[in-house]
Write a protein that holds these residues in place. Sequence first.
Motif, PDB file in Angstrom:
ATOM      1  N   GLU A  39       0.840  -1.184   0.000  1.00  0.00           N
ATOM      2  CA  GLU A  39       0.000   0.000   0.000  1.00  0.00           C
ATOM      3  C   GLU A  39       0.882   1.245   0.000  1.00  0.00           C
ATOM      4  O   GLU A  39       1.681   1.458   0.910  1.00  0.00           O
ATOM      5  CB  GLU A  39      -0.884  -0.002   1.245  1.00  0.00           C
ATOM      6  CG  GLU A  39      -1.738   1.235   1.397  1.00  0.00           C
ATOM      7  CD  GLU A  39      -2.841   1.340   0.365  1.00  0.00           C
ATOM      8  OE1 GLU A  39      -2.906   2.387  -0.288  1.00  0.00           O
ATOM      9  OE2 GLU A  39      -3.594   0.366   0.208  1.00  0.00           O
ATOM     10  N   ARG A 306       1.990 -11.438   9.320  1.00  0.00           N
ATOM     11  CA  ARG A 306       2.308 -10.423  10.314  1.00  0.00           C
ATOM     12  C   ARG A 306       3.804 -10.394  10.612  1.00  0.00           C
ATOM     13  O   ARG A 306       4.363  -9.346  10.889  1.00  0.00           O
ATOM     14  CB  ARG A 306       1.516 -10.695  11.599  1.00  0.00           C
ATOM     15  CG  ARG A 306       1.792  -9.688  12.700  1.00  0.00           C
ATOM     16  CD  ARG A 306       0.817  -9.829  13.857  1.00  0.00           C
ATOM     17  NE  ARG A 306       1.194  -9.002  14.979  1.00  0.00           N
ATOM     18  CZ  ARG A 306       0.999  -7.693  15.053  1.00  0.00           C
ATOM     19  NH1 ARG A 306       0.433  -7.067  14.041  1.00  0.00           N
ATOM     20  NH2 ARG A 306       1.373  -7.006  16.114  1.00  0.00           N
ATOM     21  N   VAL A 328      -2.200  -2.933   7.620  1.00  0.00           N
ATOM     22  CA  VAL A 328      -3.430  -2.220   7.957  1.00  0.00           C
ATOM     23  C   VAL A 328      -4.532  -2.729   7.044  1.00  0.00           C
ATOM     24  O   VAL A 328      -4.383  -2.719   5.816  1.00  0.00           O
ATOM     25  CB  VAL A 328      -3.269  -0.697   7.805  1.00  0.00           C
ATOM     26  CG1 VAL A 328      -4.597   0.004   8.070  1.00  0.00           C
ATOM     27  CG2 VAL A 328      -2.201  -0.176   8.757  1.00  0.00           C
ATOM     28  N   GLU A 329      -5.603  -3.205   7.662  1.00  0.00           N
ATOM     29  CA  GLU A 329      -6.750  -3.743   6.926  1.00  0.00           C
ATOM     30  C   GLU A 329      -6.326  -4.789   5.903  1.00  0.00           C
ATOM     31  O   GLU A 329      -6.798  -4.819   4.756  1.00  0.00           O
ATOM     32  CB  GLU A 329      -7.515  -2.605   6.244  1.00  0.00           C
ATOM     33  CG  GLU A 329      -8.112  -1.616   7.250  1.00  0.00           C
ATOM     34  CD  GLU A 329      -8.848  -0.470   6.577  1.00  0.00           C
ATOM     35  OE1 GLU A 329      -8.782  -0.355   5.331  1.00  0.00           O
ATOM     36  OE2 GLU A 329      -9.494   0.316   7.303  1.00  0.00           O
ATOM     37  N   GLY A 330      -5.400  -5.642   6.318  1.00  0.00           N
ATOM     38  CA  GLY A 330      -4.984  -6.764   5.484  1.00  0.00           C
ATOM     39  C   GLY A 330      -3.959  -6.442   4.420  1.00  0.00           C
ATOM     40  O   GLY A 330      -3.490  -7.346   3.716  1.00  0.00           O
ATOM     41  N   ARG A 331      -3.565  -5.162   4.280  1.00  0.00           N
ATOM     42  CA  ARG A 331      -2.598  -4.783   3.252  1.00  0.00           C
ATOM     43  C   ARG A 331      -1.277  -4.365   3.888  1.00  0.00           C
ATOM     44  O   ARG A 331      -1.252  -3.541   4.806  1.00  0.00           O
ATOM     45  CB  ARG A 331      -3.133  -3.636   2.393  1.00  0.00           C
ATOM     46  CG  ARG A 331      -4.307  -4.032   1.508  1.00  0.00           C
ATOM     47  CD  ARG A 331      -4.424  -3.091   0.332  1.00  0.00           C
ATOM     48  NE  ARG A 331      -3.270  -3.153  -0.558  1.00  0.00           N
ATOM     49  CZ  ARG A 331      -3.123  -2.375  -1.637  1.00  0.00           C
ATOM     50  NH1 ARG A 331      -4.037  -1.468  -1.934  1.00  0.00           N
ATOM     51  NH2 ARG A 331      -2.044  -2.480  -2.405  1.00  0.00           N
ATOM     52  N   HIS A 333       2.364  -2.484   4.263  1.00  0.00           N
ATOM     53  CA  HIS A 333       2.986  -1.249   3.805  1.00  0.00           C
ATOM     54  C   HIS A 333       4.322  -1.071   4.502  1.00  0.00           C
ATOM     55  O   HIS A 333       4.631  -1.737   5.485  1.00  0.00           O
ATOM     56  CB  HIS A 333       2.067  -0.041   4.024  1.00  0.00           C
ATOM     57  CG  HIS A 333       1.912   0.369   5.458  1.00  0.00           C
ATOM     58  ND1 HIS A 333       0.830   0.016   6.218  1.00  0.00           N
ATOM     59  CD2 HIS A 333       2.712   1.097   6.284  1.00  0.00           C
ATOM     60  CE1 HIS A 333       0.957   0.507   7.440  1.00  0.00           C
ATOM     61  NE2 HIS A 333       2.092   1.165   7.506  1.00  0.00           N
TER      62      HIS A 333
END
Length: 496
Positions: A39, A306, A328-331, A333
């Motif tokens: 992301e 993770r 964050v929210e599965g994406r 970065h």
Amino acid sequence: MGDEVAGVSFTREQRQRYREKVRQCLDVFERMLTERSFEFERPLTGLEIELNLVDADFSPAMGNAAVLKSIADPAYQTELGQFNIELNVPPRPLPGDSALELEESLRASLNAAEAKANDVGAHIVMIGILPTIMPEHFHTEWMSANPRYAALNESIFAARGEDLLLDIASPTSAERVTAYADTIAPEAACTSVQLHLQVSPQDFAANWNAAQTLLGPQVALGANSPFLFGKQLWAETRTELFLQATDTRSVELKNQGVRPRVFFGERWITSIFDLFEENVRYFPALLPEVSDEDPVAVLDDGGAPRMQELRLHNGTVYRWNRPVYDIVEGRPHLRVENRVLPAGPTVVDVLANSAFYYGAMRVLSEEDRPVWTKMSFATAEANFTECARRGLPASVYWPGFGEIPVEELVLRHLLPMAHEGLSRWGVSQQVRDRYLGVIEARCKTGRNGAEWQVSTVRALEARGRTRLDALREMLALYSERMHGNEPVHTWDVPGE
């Protein structure tokens, strides 16, 4: 201080399993950099501010649990010392007037938190090192009730096998602190601002290298930690104190050239992978807690692992510009976390420091022939050390200018660059003028937080105050003006 842990001590089996898991995570991370998208379409900035708590006499108030309960806002979290708390600001984009909105919301948040802290007999002070902290304050129950802090303390001393030696001398006077510590308590005296910038994998190296070149000018402009244990030391004593207070090396290991956990680095990089690989290669685990996640299976199933072990290990290598992998929210970065700045003196000063950093780094990272191709890494580190020692009066080396006073470098070169960089970010003219105007005025007046603190203490001592009384009175003046939110270069000194 990073992710939480459950245990305080660890077995040899845990350490062996952790090393294996960290290496597995590193292999998965390498795969992700080539196979997965991160992301970064809408780059976000983040901000963390560490704060001090004081009592009515402006001594450390060991009561963060009561203060946090009174504040009752999840943005405020515990920190290492019972006289510390941290304010975490939600990520936000840079463009437009976002910074002006942030200034207003930060001041409102701190005002509300101060009122709640007052209800339990404490005040909030935003400063690099609390000038009234003394060695005796660490002879009581000083550590926050968090297993991570206890585990970190035990691991550092297990690795050292002896007490910590603090030895910091002023570059301008005979004042010096030499003391031994049997806990990492002195690290709690270091309160900072952390700036985050989300970047793409292909742009990470350029941004990190640019941030490394800026460390010297940043710390010269923002220095706000001149006193420790009643002595006037470096303009930004916090950086050297942090290095020494978390040092796992014995004297013999230092002599062998073993790297410290507070790590400037030793080379320009070509990928974020370089930094994580260095962490794994050079630094033993301090908190070897193993999770149940199989990162290979998660990645093979199309998910974002993770990689708790790699993240936890990264959180115990204290680079001034730290690489961050997060989800964050599965994406997933990536972020550059800039950790060199002290807290304070005011919200407007903090945001001025931030604007200078984000603006200058944008241009430096996009240059066709970047500055780090013309400057050795050792020179960047020497600039950093000199600026931490002397603050605004420091001189640095910069390609095209040679040896130059840092104030002149900022005014002639880096400040126009910061204006251009913020413009590229889409930041409004009003924001650029307000915050970069503060940086310009600091350079022209020669007054940052460290200079104001030192000048004020000297003026009070000239009136007959003892050093401790002068520090208390200075901190009282500082606290009042901090909440007034006028930038520090406008603060007068008693008797001026």
